[in-house]
Design an enzyme around this catalytic site. Structure first.
Site, PDB file in Angstrom:
ATOM      1  N   ARG A  73     -32.335  20.949  28.860  1.00 46.23           N
ATOM      2  CA  ARG A  73     -33.676  20.804  28.270  1.00 46.23           C
ATOM      3  C   ARG A  73     -34.744  20.795  29.367  1.00 46.23           C
ATOM      4  O   ARG A  73     -35.803  21.391  29.223  1.00 46.23           O
ATOM      5  CB  ARG A  73     -33.758  19.507  27.465  1.00 46.23           C
ATOM      6  N   HIS A 126     -42.220   7.919  24.740  1.00 43.95           N
ATOM      7  CA  HIS A 126     -40.768   8.164  24.805  1.00 43.95           C
ATOM      8  C   HIS A 126     -40.295   8.548  26.206  1.00 43.95           C
ATOM      9  O   HIS A 126     -39.244   9.152  26.370  1.00 43.95           O
ATOM     10  CB  HIS A 126     -40.374   9.251  23.789  1.00 43.95           C
ATOM     11  N   CYS A 157     -26.803   4.931  41.494  1.00 48.75           N
ATOM     12  CA  CYS A 157     -27.830   4.103  42.126  1.00 48.75           C
ATOM     13  C   CYS A 157     -27.249   3.459  43.401  1.00 48.75           C
ATOM     14  O   CYS A 157     -26.176   2.853  43.347  1.00 48.75           O
ATOM     15  CB  CYS A 157     -28.245   3.029  41.127  1.00 48.75           C
ATOM     16  N   GLY A 197     -48.889  17.749  15.318  1.00 52.10           N
ATOM     17  CA  GLY A 197     -47.554  18.279  15.607  1.00 52.10           C
ATOM     18  C   GLY A 197     -46.447  17.253  15.591  1.00 52.10           C
ATOM     19  O   GLY A 197     -45.501  17.355  16.361  1.00 52.10           O
ATOM     20  N   THR A 198     -46.582  16.283  14.699  1.00 48.39           N
ATOM     21  CA  THR A 198     -45.484  15.314  14.573  1.00 48.39           C
ATOM     22  C   THR A 198     -45.092  15.170  13.110  1.00 48.39           C
ATOM     23  O   THR A 198     -45.963  15.172  12.227  1.00 48.39           O
ATOM     24  CB  THR A 198     -45.839  13.928  15.176  1.00 48.39           C
ATOM     25  N   SER A 199     -43.776  15.043  12.886  1.00 52.51           N
ATOM     26  CA  SER A 199     -43.297  14.836  11.517  1.00 52.51           C
ATOM     27  C   SER A 199     -43.578  13.406  11.077  1.00 52.51           C
ATOM     28  O   SER A 199     -43.441  13.078   9.896  1.00 52.51           O
ATOM     29  CB  SER A 199     -41.800  15.142  11.430  1.00 52.51           C
ATOM     30  N   ASN A 223     -50.992  20.199  11.444  1.00 51.51           N
ATOM     31  CA  ASN A 223     -49.562  20.497  11.306  1.00 51.51           C
ATOM     32  C   ASN A 223     -49.424  21.586  10.251  1.00 51.51           C
ATOM     33  O   ASN A 223     -49.990  21.456   9.164  1.00 51.51           O
ATOM     34  CB  ASN A 223     -48.822  19.214  10.851  1.00 51.51           C
ATOM     35  N   ALA A 241     -51.293  23.904  16.107  1.00 50.70           N
ATOM     36  CA  ALA A 241     -52.205  23.165  16.984  1.00 50.70           C
ATOM     37  C   ALA A 241     -52.896  24.099  17.976  1.00 50.70           C
ATOM     38  O   ALA A 241     -54.074  23.933  18.293  1.00 50.70           O
ATOM     39  CB  ALA A 241     -51.421  22.084  17.735  1.00 50.70           C
TER      40      ALA A 241
HETATM   41  P1  OAD Z   1     -40.314  16.703  14.896  1.00 53.11           P
HETATM   42  O1  OAD Z   1     -39.421  17.822  15.256  1.00 53.11           O
HETATM   43  O2  OAD Z   1     -39.764  15.624  14.039  1.00 53.11           O
HETATM   44  O3  OAD Z   1     -41.613  17.273  14.164  1.00 53.11           O
HETATM   45  C1  OAD Z   1     -42.339  18.344  14.698  1.00 53.11           C
HETATM   46  C2  OAD Z   1     -43.505  18.624  13.782  1.00 53.11           C
HETATM   47  O4  OAD Z   1     -44.312  19.623  14.382  1.00 53.11           O
HETATM   48  C3  OAD Z   1     -43.117  19.142  12.395  1.00 53.11           C
HETATM   49  O5  OAD Z   1     -43.776  18.365  11.406  1.00 53.11           O
HETATM   50  C4  OAD Z   1     -43.616  20.591  12.390  1.00 53.11           C
HETATM   51  O6  OAD Z   1     -44.083  20.983  11.122  1.00 53.11           O
HETATM   52  C5  OAD Z   1     -44.761  20.502  13.386  1.00 53.11           C
HETATM   53  N1  OAD Z   1     -45.104  21.762  14.066  1.00 53.11           N
HETATM   54  C6  OAD Z   1     -44.311  22.809  14.398  1.00 53.11           C
HETATM   55  N2  OAD Z   1     -44.981  23.744  15.058  1.00 53.11           N
HETATM   56  C7  OAD Z   1     -46.256  23.291  15.183  1.00 53.11           C
HETATM   57  C8  OAD Z   1     -47.428  23.804  15.788  1.00 53.11           C
HETATM   58  N3  OAD Z   1     -47.447  24.963  16.424  1.00 53.11           N
HETATM   59  N4  OAD Z   1     -48.555  23.050  15.713  1.00 53.11           N
HETATM   60  C9  OAD Z   1     -48.557  21.846  15.086  1.00 53.11           C
HETATM   61  N5  OAD Z   1     -47.469  21.320  14.503  1.00 53.11           N
HETATM   62  C10 OAD Z   1     -46.331  22.028  14.540  1.00 53.11           C
HETATM   63  O7  OAD Z   1     -40.914  16.122  16.276  1.00 53.11           O
HETATM   64  P2  OAD Z   1     -41.594  14.709  16.553  1.00 53.11           P
HETATM   65  O8  OAD Z   1     -42.412  14.278  15.396  1.00 53.11           O
HETATM   66  O9  OAD Z   1     -42.239  14.809  17.878  1.00 53.11           O
HETATM   67  O10 OAD Z   1     -37.553  11.201  19.913  1.00 53.11           O
HETATM   68  O11 OAD Z   1     -40.328  13.790  16.669  1.00 53.11           O
HETATM   69  C11 OAD Z   1     -40.474  12.466  17.074  1.00 53.11           C
HETATM   70  C12 OAD Z   1     -39.321  12.040  17.920  1.00 53.11           C
HETATM   71  O12 OAD Z   1     -38.095  12.372  17.275  1.00 53.11           O
HETATM   72  C13 OAD Z   1     -39.210  12.748  19.253  1.00 53.11           C
HETATM   73  O13 OAD Z   1     -40.049  12.186  20.255  1.00 53.11           O
HETATM   74  C14 OAD Z   1     -37.769  12.578  19.592  1.00 53.11           C
HETATM   75  C15 OAD Z   1     -37.176  12.937  18.246  1.00 53.11           C
HETATM   76  O14 OAD Z   1     -35.912  12.468  17.977  1.00 53.11           O
HETATM   77  C16 OAD Z   1     -36.594  10.847  20.747  1.00 53.11           C
HETATM   78  O15 OAD Z   1     -35.875  11.648  21.295  1.00 53.11           O
HETATM   79  C17 OAD Z   1     -36.535   9.368  20.954  1.00 53.11           C
END
Ligand code: OAD
Length: 257
Positions: A73, A126, A157, A197-199, A223, A241
């Site tokens: 990654r 995170h 370490c 851009g967050t679910s 989103n 976005a």
């Molecule tokens: P998700 O994968 O859950 O959600 C991504 C969101 O971005 C979705 O709602 C998509 O519809 C939206 N999306 C996709 N393309 C986009 C674009 N071009 N512009 C705007 N929005 C777009 O990701 P997160 O919400 O970031 O945590 O997930 C939260 C956490 O879950 C992450 O930080 C990670 C994951 O497990 C850990 O690893 C602890």
């Protein structure tokens, strides 16, 4: 969406806000070529099992598998660049600060792209995939760690002999205390909150937009897909976005010039 579909009242709300908060998730980095987590087919969790790769138990049971996955990654992210969405948020911060508005960027992303785009203050909820820490004593290594291969010794370490791991938050772990406290404080007291851009399903980050809204902040969501916060949003801009944020910043610039 095009420029005309952005409501003048949204531009006024941004221009008149005293304290703005933006929360970003994986969606903002998807236009840089970094996969999100939960999108059907393309999301990382559609292919990989988070319990096997992103928990302390997984690291205890098979550290090499976890380290190799994070290394993959990291190399993907290292090849990526900030996109117009990241750059627009950095511009929005600059404009806001020049106007005497407060602006706080909170991210769930570990990819460093906001910092690369020029955002000055970024609260990382995170962690950051480019940092490592000892899984036992939490100390960070003094120099960059060697690459892990299928056969190499795993980096340890020098103080306690613990294995080094990525400095990111795994499922079942607490978020970094100071970052979380600042995120709650800023979200509680803002008058405009952008959720980008967050679910909005992973806690505690997911509670920030709703908490801000309950405290009277105007809630703006960017989103392409609806989320459970969409019904509460004062403005739900259902597009990428990287399209919407530059249009907003242009409109603000035009207004100020
Ligand atoms: P998700 O994968 O859950 O959600 C991504 C969101 O971005 C979705 O709602 C998509 O519809 C939206 N999306 C996709 N393309 C986009 C674009 N071009 N512009 C705007 N929005 C777009 O990701 P997160 O919400 O970031 O945590 O997930 C939260 C956490 O879950 C992450 O930080 C990670 C994951 O497990 C850990 O690893 C602890």
């Amino acid at each position: 969406m095009n420029d005309e579909t952005i409501s003048p009242s949204l531009i006024s709300a941004i221009l008149n806000a005293r304290k703005m908060v933006a929360l970003t998730g994986a969606g903002i980095s998807s236009e840089s070529g970094i996969p999100t987590f939960r999108e059907a087919q393309t999301g990382l969790w559609a292919t990989y099992d988070p319990q096997e790769l992103a928990t302390p138990q997984a690291f205890e049971e098979h550290p090499r598998t976890v380290l190799l996955w994070y290394q993959w990654r990291k190399s993907l992210i290292a090849k990526s660049e900030p996109n117009p969405g990241h750059l627009a948020l950095a511009s929005l911060e600059k404009i806001a600060l020049q106007k005497g508005q407060k602006f706080t960027l909170i991210t769930q992303n570990v990819d460093n792209l906001h910092q690369q785009a020029g955002s000055e203050t970024v609260i990382e909820l995170h962690g950051n995939i480019f940092r490592s820490k000892c899984a036992q004593c939490q100390r960070q290594p003094a120099t960059e760690l060697p690459e892990v291969t299928a056969e190499s010794e795993l980096p340890r370490c020098p103080f306690c002999g613990g294995l080094y791991r990525p400095d990111v938050v795994w499922f079942g772990e607490s978020l970094p205390g100071e970052a979380l406290q600042r995120a709650f404080e800023k979200s509680n007291h803002c008058d405009l909150f952008l959720s980008i851009g967050t679910s909005a399903v992973v806690q505690p980050a997911a509670s920030l937009p709703l908490m801000a809204h309950e405290n009277g902040a105007t809630l703006v969501e960017i989103n392409p897909n609806p989320t459970h916060i969409t019904p509460k949003a004062n403005y739900a801009l259902q597009d990428k976005a990287g399209q919407v944020l530059p249009m907003i910043v242009n409109r603000i610039r035009n207004h100020l010039s």
